[in-house]
Enzyme design. Structure first.
Site, PDB file in Angstrom:
ATOM      1  CB  ALA A 226      30.802  41.306  40.116  1.00 21.15           C
TER       2      ALA A 226
ATOM      3  CD  GLU B 241      37.109  45.347  41.909  1.00 21.32           C
ATOM      4  OE1 GLU B 241      38.362  45.397  41.945  1.00 21.32           O
ATOM      5  OE2 GLU B 241      36.434  44.746  42.771  1.00 21.32           O
TER       6      GLU B 241
ATOM      7  N   GLY C  81      35.165  41.225  43.028  1.00 21.38           N
ATOM      8  CA  GLY C  81      34.151  40.800  43.999  1.00 21.38           C
ATOM      9  C   GLY C  81      34.506  39.468  44.646  1.00 21.38           C
TER      10      GLY C  81
ATOM     11  CD  GLU D 118      34.890  44.180  46.424  1.00 23.89           C
ATOM     12  OE1 GLU D 118      34.150  43.715  45.534  1.00 23.89           O
ATOM     13  OE2 GLU D 118      34.943  45.376  46.692  1.00 23.89           O
TER      14      GLU D 118
HETATM   15  N1  CO8 Z   1      32.690  37.988  34.700  1.00 23.37           N
HETATM   16  C1  CO8 Z   1      32.161  37.262  33.712  1.00 23.37           C
HETATM   17  N2  CO8 Z   1      32.860  36.303  33.043  1.00 23.37           N
HETATM   18  C2  CO8 Z   1      34.145  36.104  33.413  1.00 23.37           C
HETATM   19  C3  CO8 Z   1      34.744  36.825  34.454  1.00 23.37           C
HETATM   20  C4  CO8 Z   1      33.955  37.804  35.117  1.00 23.37           C
HETATM   21  N3  CO8 Z   1      34.434  38.523  36.148  1.00 23.37           N
HETATM   22  N4  CO8 Z   1      36.010  36.395  34.577  1.00 23.37           N
HETATM   23  C5  CO8 Z   1      36.192  35.440  33.658  1.00 23.37           C
HETATM   24  N5  CO8 Z   1      35.064  35.248  32.948  1.00 23.37           N
HETATM   25  C6  CO8 Z   1      34.826  34.318  31.846  1.00 23.37           C
HETATM   26  C7  CO8 Z   1      35.501  34.785  30.555  1.00 23.37           C
HETATM   27  O1  CO8 Z   1      34.688  35.742  29.909  1.00 23.37           O
HETATM   28  C8  CO8 Z   1      35.624  33.490  29.803  1.00 23.37           C
HETATM   29  O2  CO8 Z   1      34.375  33.156  29.265  1.00 23.37           O
HETATM   30  P1  CO8 Z   1      34.302  32.575  27.728  1.00 23.37           P
HETATM   31  O3  CO8 Z   1      35.071  31.279  27.783  1.00 23.37           O
HETATM   32  O4  CO8 Z   1      32.832  32.396  27.517  1.00 23.37           O
HETATM   33  O5  CO8 Z   1      34.943  33.585  26.867  1.00 23.37           O
HETATM   34  C9  CO8 Z   1      35.894  32.474  30.904  1.00 23.37           C
HETATM   35  O6  CO8 Z   1      35.457  33.079  32.129  1.00 23.37           O
HETATM   36  C10 CO8 Z   1      37.371  32.145  31.052  1.00 23.37           C
HETATM   37  O7  CO8 Z   1      38.066  33.373  31.187  1.00 23.37           O
HETATM   38  P2  CO8 Z   1      39.345  33.762  30.286  1.00 23.37           P
HETATM   39  O8  CO8 Z   1      39.246  33.124  28.939  1.00 23.37           O
HETATM   40  O9  CO8 Z   1      39.506  35.249  30.325  1.00 23.37           O
HETATM   41  O10 CO8 Z   1      40.474  33.014  31.120  1.00 23.37           O
HETATM   42  P3  CO8 Z   1      41.999  33.444  31.276  1.00 23.37           P
HETATM   43  O11 CO8 Z   1      42.630  32.318  32.012  1.00 23.37           O
HETATM   44  O12 CO8 Z   1      42.581  33.860  29.965  1.00 23.37           O
HETATM   45  O13 CO8 Z   1      41.986  34.778  32.199  1.00 23.37           O
HETATM   46  C11 CO8 Z   1      41.310  36.076  34.109  1.00 23.37           C
HETATM   47  C12 CO8 Z   1      41.531  34.670  33.516  1.00 23.37           C
HETATM   48  C13 CO8 Z   1      42.643  36.804  34.246  1.00 23.37           C
HETATM   49  C14 CO8 Z   1      40.693  35.882  35.476  1.00 23.37           C
HETATM   50  C15 CO8 Z   1      40.364  36.881  33.194  1.00 23.37           C
HETATM   51  O14 CO8 Z   1      39.221  36.092  32.901  1.00 23.37           O
HETATM   52  C16 CO8 Z   1      39.881  38.173  33.798  1.00 23.37           C
HETATM   53  O15 CO8 Z   1      40.619  39.143  33.789  1.00 23.37           O
HETATM   54  N6  CO8 Z   1      38.643  38.192  34.285  1.00 23.37           N
HETATM   55  C17 CO8 Z   1      38.013  39.402  34.798  1.00 23.37           C
HETATM   56  C18 CO8 Z   1      38.557  39.754  36.172  1.00 23.37           C
HETATM   57  C19 CO8 Z   1      37.929  41.037  36.652  1.00 23.37           C
HETATM   58  O16 CO8 Z   1      38.034  42.083  36.049  1.00 23.37           O
HETATM   59  N7  CO8 Z   1      37.238  40.965  37.785  1.00 23.37           N
HETATM   60  C20 CO8 Z   1      36.599  42.090  38.395  1.00 23.37           C
HETATM   61  C21 CO8 Z   1      35.200  42.232  37.881  1.00 23.37           C
HETATM   62  S1  CO8 Z   1      34.371  43.671  38.472  1.00 23.37           S
HETATM   63  C22 CO8 Z   1      33.952  43.231  40.075  1.00 23.37           C
HETATM   64  O17 CO8 Z   1      34.209  42.173  40.536  1.00 23.37           O
HETATM   65  C23 CO8 Z   1      33.210  44.254  40.869  1.00 23.37           C
HETATM   66  C24 CO8 Z   1      32.708  43.648  42.143  1.00 23.37           C
HETATM   67  C25 CO8 Z   1      31.756  44.609  42.766  1.00 23.37           C
HETATM   68  C26 CO8 Z   1      30.774  43.845  43.660  1.00 23.37           C
HETATM   69  C27 CO8 Z   1      29.769  44.816  44.162  1.00 23.37           C
HETATM   70  C28 CO8 Z   1      28.654  44.140  44.898  1.00 23.37           C
HETATM   71  C29 CO8 Z   1      27.921  45.098  45.753  1.00 23.37           C
END
Ligand code: CO8
Length: 258
Positions: free
Chosen positions: A65, A132, A109, A112
């Protein structure tokens, strides 16, 4: 409806819905989930379509998400006004088969959503995770429920509590995905599988999907009873007449429109 966060293609009777927010690794936001629901419902209602593929990019199916969108929410926003989740489960209402063709990051998400597909074909570069806990929340769209049912409690707890990612090979071993293919063959394989399904009777495919999903909601005895009703009902469909007469005549069945 024009889509800003999705790309849409069709290949014969197979529809492909591609999540498309490449700069944010396909982070799932409200607009994308609204668009996804709209596209899914349209294809589900379209008699020219027999199977739907949900995919993302080679780098990310979806990295979760959208954290930037959620970061400043309070409880009233998530539960009240904005109600995160109101548009997340449209996919569960789709009656036609939905294949998830996933690659790269399938996180939070994103994992999921992938688990809400009927089955997953993954590229060999895929990484699945429920990280998460690292951003201070629990999963919210079935991660604590579907993951243990799919891969077992021990591995699910490990992933959910440590935020460890598993690769495609481990995901296949655990039953999270049905096939793993080289990244450059992912869509070719998914469309071929989708074409195989779409060549069957869509009525029968929908009945099988419904019956399998029933297995997760009921007892074995009730589930078998449910299946038996569909089996009996199949004898009232043109698909059964075509399928069985084609077999006996030693010809290929033609389920077009059945
Ligand atoms: N949300 C928003 N932006 C994101 C997300 C995300 N989940 N993941 C990556 N991005 C963005 C980064 O901020 C970055 O943006 P920018 O270039 O503007 O800085 C761009 O994507 C590229 O990401 P990275 O530079 O971090 O790329 P890397 O290759 O270094 O890392 C990763 C990739 C490992 C995937 C890293 O981006 C990461 O850890 N992302 C977050 C993963 C995460 O924590 N996901 C869980 C989120 S919480 C969730 O999903 C709850 C779901 C609940 C749903 C409920 C519905 C009812």
């Amino acid at each position: 409806m024009e889509y800003s966060d999705l790309l849409i293609e069709t290949h014969g009777r197979v529809a492909v819905i591609r999540l498309n927010r490449p700069k944010a690794l396909n982070a799932l936001n409200d607009n994308m989930m609204n668009e996804l629901g709209d596209a899914l419902y349209k294809f589900d209602a379209d008699p020219a379509i027999g199977c739907i593929i949900l995919t993302g990019s080679e780098k990310a199916f979806a990295a979760g998400a959208d954290i930037a969108a959620m970061a400043n929410y309070d409880y009233a926003d998530t539960f009240g006004g904005n109600y995160i989740g109101r548009n997340w489960e449209h996919i569960l209402n789709v009656r036609k088969p939905v294949i998830g063709a996933v690659s790269g990051f399938v996180l939070g998400g994103g994992c999921e959503l992938a688990m809400m597909c009927d089955f997953l074909i993954a590229s060999d570069t895929t990484k699945f995770g429920q990280p998460e806990i690292r951003v201070g929340v629990t999963p919210g769209a079935g991660g604590t429920q579907r993951l243990p049912r799919t891969i077992g409690k021990s591995k699910a707890m490990d992933m959910l509590l440590t935020a460890r990612m598993i690769d495609a090979a481990e995901a296949e071993r655990t039953g999270l995905v049905s096939r793993v293919v080289p990244a450059d063959k992912l869509m070719e394989e998914a469309i071929a599988v989708g074409t195989t399904i779409a060549a069957m009777s869509v009525t029968v495919a929908m009945a099988i999907k419904d019956s399998v999903n029933r297995a997760f909601e009921t007892t074995l005895t009730e589930g078998v009873r449910y299946e038996r009703r569909y089996f009996h009902a199949a004898f009232g469909t043109p698909a059964q007449k075509e399928g069985m007469s084609a077999f006996l005549a030693k010809r290929a069945p033609n389920f077009d429109g059945l």
